[in-house]
Design an enzyme around this catalytic site. Sequence first.
Site, mmCIF file in Angstrom:
data_model
loop_
_atom_site.group_PDB
_atom_site.id
_atom_site.type_symbol
_atom_site.label_atom_id
_atom_site.label_comp_id
_atom_site.label_asym_id
_atom_site.label_seq_id
_atom_site.Cartn_x
_atom_site.Cartn_y
_atom_site.Cartn_z
ATOM 1 N N ASP A 9 70.335 -2.521 50.819
ATOM 2 C CA ASP A 9 70.321 -2.858 52.240
ATOM 3 C C ASP A 9 69.492 -1.811 52.987
ATOM 4 O OD1 ASP A 9 70.948 -3.733 54.781
ATOM 5 O OD2 ASP A 9 73.073 -4.019 54.340
ATOM 6 N N ASP A 43 66.092 -7.814 55.053
ATOM 7 C CA ASP A 43 66.421 -6.406 54.801
ATOM 8 C C ASP A 43 67.496 -6.188 53.755
ATOM 9 O OD1 ASP A 43 68.423 -7.510 56.297
ATOM 10 O OD2 ASP A 43 68.738 -5.735 57.528
ATOM 11 N N GLU A 44 67.887 -7.222 53.005
ATOM 12 C CA GLU A 44 68.891 -6.956 51.968
ATOM 13 C C GLU A 44 68.790 -7.954 50.827
ATOM 14 O OE1 GLU A 44 73.133 -8.147 52.818
ATOM 15 O OE2 GLU A 44 72.333 -8.136 54.841
#
Length: 392
Positions: free
Chosen positions: A13, A107-108
């Site tokens: 993350d 983003d993850e």
Amino acid sequence: MTERPPEPILHVDLDAFYASVEVLKDPSLAGKPVMVGGTGSRGVVASASYEARKFGVRSAMPAVRARRLCPEGVFLPADFEAYRAHSNRFREVLLSYTPLVEPIALDEAFLDVAGATRLFGSPEEIGRRIRADVAREVGVTCSVGVAASKFVAKLASDECKPDGLLVVPAARVLDFLDPLPAGRLWGVGEKTGDLLGRLSIRTIGDLGRTPEPILERLLGEQSARHLFELSHGLDAREVVPYEPPRSVSHEETFDRDLDEDEDILREMLALSGRVAARLREDGYQARTVVLKARLANFTTLTRSRTLPDATDVGADLYHVVSELYRALPGERRRIRLLGVQATGLVAAGAEQLALLRGERWGDVERAVDRIERRFGRGAATPASLLRRGPRG
DNA sequence: TCTGGGGTCCTAGGACCC
DNA sequence: TCTGGGGTCCTAGGACCC
């Protein structure tokens, strides 16, 4: 074949991703409270740097409130092109360790590294390498959770944020989960959290000690089962690298409510065009069209229609949503938000091929009809029926 | 405090079919 | 003139996630 390690799942993350990218774009922002989103009169904060969080600012917070909490903060509009570019580099790093990468957002992502340990070391070692690679290649820090299952890996990365790494050994899962707030479980949001709170269920441990029938009455069969299992550390979901999309949509909240049909229809036309463009770009057609309208008082209406044939044409979408809009109850509505969604997606290639094939066969059959009318039955036979030979 | 935008999944009722 | 049970599709709303 090497043995599958006990904790092969990684959750990676990026920390305060959008805000961190803005600092990369403009290094003079480093160390300042930076917030992305909330630049319009009705926005919410999409991402807040850790400096901004010290003021109590959180993502999804209304911008008006964030401004009050942090008046000296820097508020920036979202720059998705830049976020996507950095996200692509992030994904490249992950894919250099295993093809089993499941992106959850820009983003993850989850990784299953069971097949990568021979080359790169233990899952923990891979996590350390990824953190170094991401810092170097993307320029942003990240947090990594390592565990036997997806949801524990995710909670682990939450726990070590920002810029950390946490391994939760399979044997320690229940101890790890027990004290965490129930709201941290995937699927427990505000409403469910309130419901649980009324039964004094505050931690994941509390939840796990609650008899399943009681949860079932509170939450329904599916959610109860799901949460009960998670609270006992059970999560068999695998890392799935690709799933086709189920819907494509665009929506817009207006700075000021719309109440003129002319303006409303114009916005619906624009949204329809954007949705159709996305469909064509991604190679899909949609069978069901959904209109979403949020009124000034925040009540949200949806109306949908399923078409006999799938489409990726903006004019078709607009035709449907404008009819759905006109059929809404009341008149002179004040509209805060409009949205157009396309769902029931089929791959455009397959659909068009099937259509083509259908039409071609239709043409062939009509031609056969004409020939037989002139020359008698059996005079024309499609080649595919002849291939087996005249005697069968 | 006054609530974005892009998604996923679940529920529940009604239509329709066998 | 009283009324089954299961399956599938469609629609509307809502919770939730990032």
